[in-house]
Design an enzyme around this catalytic site. Structure first.
Site, mmCIF file in Angstrom:
data_model
loop_
_atom_site.group_PDB
_atom_site.id
_atom_site.type_symbol
_atom_site.label_atom_id
_atom_site.label_comp_id
_atom_site.label_asym_id
_atom_site.label_seq_id
_atom_site.Cartn_x
_atom_site.Cartn_y
_atom_site.Cartn_z
ATOM 1 N N HIS A 188 -41.193 39.021 60.507
ATOM 2 C CA HIS A 188 -40.731 39.592 61.780
ATOM 3 C C HIS A 188 -41.519 38.987 62.931
ATOM 4 C CE1 HIS A 188 -39.955 43.548 59.386
ATOM 5 N NE2 HIS A 188 -38.980 42.691 59.199
ATOM 6 N N CYS A 238 -40.281 39.122 50.836
ATOM 7 C CA CYS A 238 -41.218 38.099 51.314
ATOM 8 C C CYS A 238 -41.058 37.841 52.811
ATOM 9 C CB CYS A 238 -41.020 36.816 50.522
ATOM 10 S SG CYS A 238 -39.437 36.019 50.862
ATOM 11 N N ALA A 267 -37.806 36.378 53.917
ATOM 12 C CA ALA A 267 -36.742 37.391 53.979
ATOM 13 C C ALA A 267 -36.778 38.108 55.327
ATOM 14 C CB ALA A 267 -36.892 38.387 52.836
HETATM 15 FE FE1 CFM Z 1 -36.667 47.516 60.852
HETATM 16 FE FE2 CFM Z 1 -36.848 46.053 58.816
HETATM 17 FE FE3 CFM Z 1 -34.485 47.097 59.666
HETATM 18 FE FE4 CFM Z 1 -36.408 48.693 58.736
HETATM 19 FE FE5 CFM Z 1 -35.299 48.169 56.317
HETATM 20 FE FE6 CFM Z 1 -35.761 45.564 56.361
HETATM 21 FE FE7 CFM Z 1 -33.361 46.581 57.221
HETATM 22 MO MO1 CFM Z 1 -34.050 46.577 54.711
HETATM 23 S S1 CFM Z 1 -38.134 47.653 59.261
HETATM 24 S S2 CFM Z 1 -35.120 48.959 60.341
HETATM 25 S S3 CFM Z 1 -36.345 50.024 57.119
HETATM 26 S S4 CFM Z 1 -35.759 45.585 60.519
HETATM 27 S S5 CFM Z 1 -36.294 46.943 54.947
HETATM 28 S S6 CFM Z 1 -37.228 44.392 57.387
HETATM 29 S S7 CFM Z 1 -33.823 44.844 56.163
HETATM 30 S S8 CFM Z 1 -33.217 48.214 55.983
HETATM 31 S S9 CFM Z 1 -32.405 46.686 59.176
HETATM 32 C C1 HCA Z 2 -35.035 42.374 52.682
HETATM 33 C C2 HCA Z 2 -33.672 42.907 52.999
HETATM 34 C C3 HCA Z 2 -33.480 44.339 52.588
HETATM 35 C C4 HCA Z 2 -33.377 44.504 51.090
HETATM 36 C C5 HCA Z 2 -32.733 45.775 50.721
HETATM 37 C C6 HCA Z 2 -32.847 46.321 49.348
HETATM 38 C C7 HCA Z 2 -32.157 44.800 53.250
HETATM 39 O O1 HCA Z 2 -36.027 43.083 52.747
HETATM 40 O O2 HCA Z 2 -35.101 41.197 52.403
HETATM 41 O O3 HCA Z 2 -33.858 46.164 48.679
HETATM 42 O O4 HCA Z 2 -31.893 46.980 48.968
HETATM 43 O O5 HCA Z 2 -32.164 45.778 53.942
HETATM 44 O O6 HCA Z 2 -31.146 44.140 53.040
HETATM 45 O O7 HCA Z 2 -34.519 45.130 53.082
#
Ligand code: CFM
Ligand code: HCA
Length: 533
Positions: free
Chosen positions: A186, A53, A56
């Site tokens: 974001h 969401c 998050a």
């Molecule tokens: Fe960018 Fe993200 Fe991230 Fe990402 Fe992700 Fe994420 Fe993450 Mo989970 S787009 S790189 S691929 S900030 S989903 S919202 S939390 S791994 S550090």
């Molecule tokens: C998020 C965080 C997440 C979840 C990861 C997952 C992360 O989107 O709220 O589903 O394993 O990187 O911690 O993307």
């Protein structure tokens, strides 16, 4: 791939199938004519999406990694509890003791707060935090019910900031439902950090080549490895937004002469706004993959147009690469030709293809949970993206040049010359152009489609998040989490690449998958069949 696509769509009612058909693309490597994908639209109710969401994306992802801002969640306790230390963002707590990452702060709203309003409780919580910890800053995050009942968190923040005097209190209207995914969070986070902290401290920052690294979150220590390399090159990284960051790093970030953008999905907004307000240009970088790391370092050096830096960067690459190449060659003798699938949030599904390429592995299907069309098709499509009700919901800030702090770092002529030499500003390629023809690119893939894909295409490794982990492993396919890295990392930079090669080698060659079948699946005679008397 066309058959696979048809198979994925077969189960759906016609209306859902029509919608999903526009989000499942067979990649065509067309020159100058990228196919259009549907992205950043609502997930269909009833489908088990991989998405999270808006709260998050704002609280957990962008602000979570900053250690000395207290993150106060205004909402029912579950929103805090289930977001508590779940994202492996590391921090170097330093000596000042100001590290609140391991705490969980919440107003713990109850039914009566929902009925009569929770503003008083929020105010009291801010005061309590201040009295206990005296942090530099308190950030308030709205959860779904707060938006529904209309608590005015911004006014509370302003009043408390005035009352406390030496604590910057500000708030985020990042209710979970505010957008279609984390992505809206974001944008909201970028806006508020830009308005309330960035560039407020004019104390000079030492360093000859000063940059910020935007969109790197220090998961599994990635940011530490990148900083090690930058340091070795003599590049000063003022602010990593937001891995291992502190309040003061945001406040002094306007002293950088270049913004480098790693996860463009989550921070391109602030890159643009800082350019307008302070005159700092931004370029895309990627420190996932040893070759991408070298390329990004060279790009930074080229921007500064300093021979000393260019030579230093070359020396560092020369020093770091032999070990990387030795491991790569060894591992590659076993991983060459193997296949991978990557479904991650907004940029890793693209970035990590570099590491697999270095191992001789082919990404046969990939997609993002919540990216926008530009992440698939390239930044040039942004002007063509239709604004819908959900995206209009998020505030668009139109900053102006700062009266005292605006200072264009390069002349338009210098920028043009650098562009001509290959240092592209404000640009990133999409995932499509980096993937082979005929590969499947899928937006907002869901549980059902993921399982089907694995069953049909049997990849050698599947990469996604915790919700996908066990269902994929039960299908007998190795699974690597590319969000949390399971318990591993770093995977960024040179040392990270070595880690990653070795881990994928182990995962794809583990014999455990051969033992996955239950005894009765191997020996049908063990099946107890029920017989009617
Ligand atoms: Fe960018 Fe993200 Fe991230 Fe990402 Fe992700 Fe994420 Fe993450 Mo989970 S787009 S790189 S691929 S900030 S989903 S919202 S939390 S791994 S550090
Ligand atoms: C998020 C965080 C997440 C979840 C990861 C997952 C992360 O989107 O709220 O589903 O394993 O990187 O911690 O993307």
């Amino acid at each position: 791939p066309a058959d696979v696509k048809a198979e994925l769509l077969k189960k759906y009612p016609p209306k859902v199938a029509r919608k999903r058909a526009k989000q499942i693309m067979i990649n065509e490597a067309l020159e100058n004519d990228t196919p259009e994908i549907t992205a950043n639209v609502r997930s269909t109710p009833g489908i088990i999406t991989m998405r999270g969401c808006t709260y998050a994306g704002c609280k957990g992802v962008l602000l979570g990694p900053t250690r000395d801002i207290v993150n106060l969640v205004h909402g029912p306790i579950g929103c805090s509890f289930y977001a508590w230390l779940t994202r492996r963002n590391q921090t170097d707590a330093g000596l000042d003791g100001e590290n609140y990452i391991n705490y969980s702060f919440s107003t713990d709203m109850q039914e009566q707060d929902i009925i009569f309003g929770g503003e008083k409780k929020l105010e009291a919580a801010v005061q309590e935090i201040y009295d206990l910890m005296h942090p530099k800053s308190i950030a308030i995050f709205a959860t779904c019910p707060v938006g529904l009942i209309g608590d005015d968190i911004h006014t509370i923040a302003r009043l408390m900031k005035e009352k406390l005097g030496d604590c910057n209190v500000f708030a985020f209207s990042c209710e979970g439902y505010k957008g279609v995914s984390q992505s809206a969070g974001h944008h909201i986070a970028n806006n508020q950090v830009f308005k309330h902290i960035l560039g407020e401290d004019d104390t000079p920052v030492e360093g000859k080549f000063k940059i910020n690294l935007l969109g790197e979150y220090n998961i599994g220590g990635d940011g530490f490895e990148i900083d090690r390399i930058l340091d070795k090159c003599g590049i000063t990284n003022i602010l990593t937004f937001s891995g291992n960051s502190t309040y003061d790093k945001y406040a002094t970030a306007h002293h950088a002469d270049l913004n480098t953008v790693m996860c463009h999905r989550s921070v391109n907004y602030v890159g643009d706004m800082m350019e307008i307000k302070f005159g700092i240009p931004w370029i895309k970088v990627n420190f996932i993959g040893a070759k991408s790391t070298a390329k990004s370092l060279r790009k930074i050096a080229a921007y500064f147009e300093d021979q000393g830096l260019i030579d230093r960067v070359e020396a560092v690459i020369k020093e770091e690469m032999p070990e990387v190449e030795a491991t790569m060659a060894d591992v590659r003798s076993r991983t060459e030709g193997k296949t991978a699938m990557l479904f991650v949030g907004g940029s890793r599904a693209h970035h990590y293809q570099e590491l697999f390429k270095e191992m001789g592995m082919k990404t046969i299907s990939a997609g993002y949970e919540f990216a926008h069309r530009d992440d698939y098709e390239g930044r040039q499509v942004i002007p063509d993206i239709k604004i819908d009700a959900d995206s209009r919901n998020i505030e668009e800030i139109h900053p102006e040049a700062d009266e005292t702090r605006f200072n264009p770092r390069k002349t338009p002529e210098q920028m043009a010359a650098l562009e001509a030499a290959g240092v592209k500003f404000k640009h990133y390629d999409g995932m499509f152009s980096d993937m082979d023809e005929g590969t499947l690119v899928i937006d907002d893939v869901n549980q059902y489609e993921a399982e089907k894909l694995v069953e049909i295409m049997k990849p050698d490794i599947f990469c996604a998040g915790i919700k996908e982990k066990f269902s994929v492993m039960k299908l007998g396919v190795p699974m690597k989490q590319l969000h949390s890295y399971d318990s591993g990392g770093p995977y960024a930079g040179f040392r990270g690449a070595i880690n990653f090669y070795q881990e994928i080698d182990r995962l794809t060659h583990s014999r455990v998958w051969a033992y996955l079948k239950a005894p009765w699946q191997e020996s049908p005679e063990l099946t107890a069949a029920y017989v009617w008397e």
